[in-house]
Design a protein around this motif. Structure first.
Motif, PDB file in Angstrom:
ATOM      1  N   ARG A   1       1.025  -1.271  -0.071  1.00  0.00           N
ATOM      2  CA  ARG A   1       0.221   0.131  -0.034  1.00  0.00           C
ATOM      3  C   ARG A   1       0.596   1.043   0.613  1.00  0.00           C
ATOM      4  O   ARG A   1       0.778   1.954  -0.627  1.00  0.00           O
ATOM      5  CB  ARG A   1      -0.948   0.176   1.181  1.00  0.00           C
ATOM      6  CG  ARG A   1      -1.736  -1.129   1.569  1.00  0.00           C
ATOM      7  CD  ARG A   1      -2.643  -1.054   2.476  1.00  0.00           C
ATOM      8  NE  ARG A   1      -3.354  -1.783   2.709  1.00  0.00           N
ATOM      9  CZ  ARG A   1      -5.163  -1.635   2.146  1.00  0.00           C
ATOM     10  NH1 ARG A   1      -5.357  -0.264   1.418  1.00  0.00           N
ATOM     11  NH2 ARG A   1      -6.430  -2.806   2.438  1.00  0.00           N
TER      12      ARG A   1
ATOM     13  N   ALA B   1       0.752   4.398  -2.604  1.00  0.00           N
ATOM     14  CA  ALA B   1       0.464   5.810  -2.041  1.00  0.00           C
ATOM     15  C   ALA B   1       2.031   6.630  -2.688  1.00  0.00           C
ATOM     16  O   ALA B   1       1.213   7.703  -3.393  1.00  0.00           O
ATOM     17  CB  ALA B   1       0.391   6.050  -0.576  1.00  0.00           C
TER      18      ALA B   1
ATOM     19  N   TRP C   1      -2.435   3.175   4.977  1.00  0.00           N
ATOM     20  CA  TRP C   1      -2.122   3.720   3.482  1.00  0.00           C
ATOM     21  C   TRP C   1      -3.583   2.973   3.466  1.00  0.00           C
ATOM     22  O   TRP C   1      -3.953   2.044   2.634  1.00  0.00           O
ATOM     23  CB  TRP C   1      -1.540   3.801   2.890  1.00  0.00           C
ATOM     24  CG  TRP C   1      -0.059   4.700   2.749  1.00  0.00           C
ATOM     25  CD1 TRP C   1       0.655   4.787   2.794  1.00  0.00           C
ATOM     26  CD2 TRP C   1      -0.403   6.254   2.230  1.00  0.00           C
ATOM     27  NE1 TRP C   1       1.418   5.717   3.090  1.00  0.00           N
ATOM     28  CE2 TRP C   1       0.060   6.958   2.577  1.00  0.00           C
ATOM     29  CE3 TRP C   1      -2.030   6.408   2.098  1.00  0.00           C
ATOM     30  CZ2 TRP C   1       0.546   7.807   2.245  1.00  0.00           C
ATOM     31  CZ3 TRP C   1      -1.732   7.983   1.864  1.00  0.00           C
ATOM     32  CH2 TRP C   1      -0.594   8.690   1.534  1.00  0.00           C
TER      33      TRP C   1
ATOM     34  N   TYR D   1      -6.523   6.187  -0.198  1.00  0.00           N
ATOM     35  CA  TYR D   1      -5.552   6.963  -0.680  1.00  0.00           C
ATOM     36  C   TYR D   1      -6.978   8.147  -1.211  1.00  0.00           C
ATOM     37  O   TYR D   1      -7.577   8.146  -2.061  1.00  0.00           O
ATOM     38  CB  TYR D   1      -4.216   7.125  -1.904  1.00  0.00           C
ATOM     39  CG  TYR D   1      -3.665   7.603  -2.376  1.00  0.00           C
ATOM     40  CD1 TYR D   1      -2.979   7.581  -2.241  1.00  0.00           C
ATOM     41  CD2 TYR D   1      -4.153   8.910  -3.658  1.00  0.00           C
ATOM     42  CE1 TYR D   1      -1.505   9.189  -3.009  1.00  0.00           C
ATOM     43  CE2 TYR D   1      -3.538   9.722  -3.555  1.00  0.00           C
ATOM     44  CZ  TYR D   1      -2.163   9.758  -3.450  1.00  0.00           C
ATOM     45  OH  TYR D   1      -1.105  10.969  -4.004  1.00  0.00           O
TER      46      TYR D   1
ATOM     47  N   MET E   1      -7.089   1.590  -3.816  1.00  0.00           N
ATOM     48  CA  MET E   1      -6.020   1.706  -2.907  1.00  0.00           C
ATOM     49  C   MET E   1      -6.292  -0.090  -2.802  1.00  0.00           C
ATOM     50  O   MET E   1      -7.152  -0.466  -2.183  1.00  0.00           O
ATOM     51  CB  MET E   1      -5.880   2.882  -1.988  1.00  0.00           C
ATOM     52  CG  MET E   1      -4.439   2.339  -0.726  1.00  0.00           C
ATOM     53  SD  MET E   1      -3.260   2.121  -1.491  1.00  0.00           S
ATOM     54  CE  MET E   1      -2.463   3.755  -1.851  1.00  0.00           C
TER      55      MET E   1
END
Length: 367
Positions: A253, A257, A282, A285, A345
């Motif tokens: 993740r 990001a 994260w 996002y 995400m």
């Protein structure tokens, strides 16, 4: 290419053999309420969070509610909450008979602004309830300092922040209690509902264990008016499997990001900001755009799944109509709600999908 907002099933496929084996172990054990599997997960989750105790409960909302009740929060009390959060944070306070007192966020982090908290404290305030929103840690030190000055509890909502670190230390034991959700879409998600609380205080942990089980520690002996809110052994077994992979999945993740922020740097969008002391999980996002609705519509047409976290702030929800909050009462939360958009995400988002999302976002902004 159709890009889902989050593909939960692919996570199961990656760990299918381990998860199926764990579920079979529970089924073969004949122990289907609490028991060894739940106790093992509680020990492992507490160790991961760096805390002395973890108590498994039925879901994240119950984790918050039972944490507050274990601290004695009840009718006539006030609890300071973020104006910008999912409504569960407020509901937990209300379910205790207490009153949520909203405080605006820092627009850079989306989280409650520590500098605004002290002005919201009254003689009825019992606790401060910060939320690590989107997996971004709250700035806890100034909040804890305010709480100590005023003799208040700090109950953290960590539902979106599994594995996140604040000043190098994993979330889980900075305040008095941290409440967790293991909803399937979370960084550490079960295959159904689940939740837990972590704490370093043995008395608080003991109260929550009693409250989650009808107010009883001995069968048919009920000490207090409790609840039926127990983490299911099947979910505990699944969570034990996934916990072993959480850091690896969080690292995926974080990479996504970082690449999003690089790829969208020149887009004109407001992108997430991370303080030097924060290591986010994260979970989401989240970008911001004054043309959010048009952007989301265009991305949907291009096959990109997005969500809005959250379109209506709690103070404007019908559930809190009785409090007579008017539009404009919390302008920062309302502005965020009108502009925020969560892009795909997750640990199983691949580079090709991420690049496609970036291209479609830029294309949509130009159209």
């Amino acid at each position: 290419m159709t890009i889902p907002f989050l593909d939960i099933f692919v996570g199961y496929r990656e760990l299918k053999a381990e998860i199926d084996s764990a579920i079979a172990r529970v089924l073969d054990s004949g122990w289907y309420i609490l028991g060894p599997e739940v106790e093992a997960f509680e020990e492992e989750w507490a160790a991961y969070c760096g805390t002395a105790h973890a108590v498994g409960v039925a879901n994240g909302l119950d984790a918050l509610t039972l944490a507050l009740r274990a601290l004695g929060v009840g009718c006539g009390d006030e609890v300071i909450v973020p104006s910008n959060t999912y409504i569960a944070t407020w509901l937990a306070v209300s379910h205790c008979g207490a009153t949520p007192v909203p405080v605006e966020p820092d627009e850079k982090t989306f989280n409650i602004d520590p500098e605004l908290i002290e002005a919201a404290i009254t003689p009825r305030t019992r606790a401060i309830l910060p939320v690590h929103l989107y997996g971004q840690p709250v700035d806890l030190d100034p909040i804890l300092a305010v709480a100590r000055r005023h003799g208040l509890y700090v109950v953290e909502d960590g539902a979106q922040a599994h594995g996140a670190r604040y000043k190098g230390k994993r979330l889980g034991g900075h305040g008095d209690v941290v409440a967790w959700s293991f909803y399937p879409g979370k960084n550490l998600g079960a295959l159904g509902d689940g939740g837990a609380v972590t704490t370093n205080n043995p008395e608080i942990a003991d109260r929550i264990r009693v409250l989650r089980n009808y107010g009883s520690r001995v069968k048919y002996v009920n000490e207090v008016q409790g609840f039926n809110s127990r983490l299911d052994p099947l979910q505990a077994a699944v969570l034990r499997v996934k916990l072993a992979h959480l850091d690896q999945w969080n690292a995926r993740r974080a990479t996504m990001a970082e690449q999003y922020s690089s790829g969208l740097a020149a887009s004109g969008l407001i992108l997430p900001e991370t303080p030097d002391w924060a290591d986010p999980a994260w979970h989401l996002y989240v970008i911001r755009s004054a043309r959010r609705d048009a952007l989301q519509k265009s991305l949907t047409a291009l096959g990109v799944g997005t969500l809005i976290h959250y379109p209506i702030p709690p103070h404007l929800q019908g559930a809190y109509r009785q409090d007579s909050w008017a539009t404009g009462s919390f302008p920062i939360a309302e502005r965020i709600a009108s502009q925020c958009l969560s892009l795909p995400m997750g640990p199983h988002l691949n580079d090709e999908q991420r690049k496609q999302v970036e291209e479609h976002v830029i294309q949509s902004l130009r159209s």
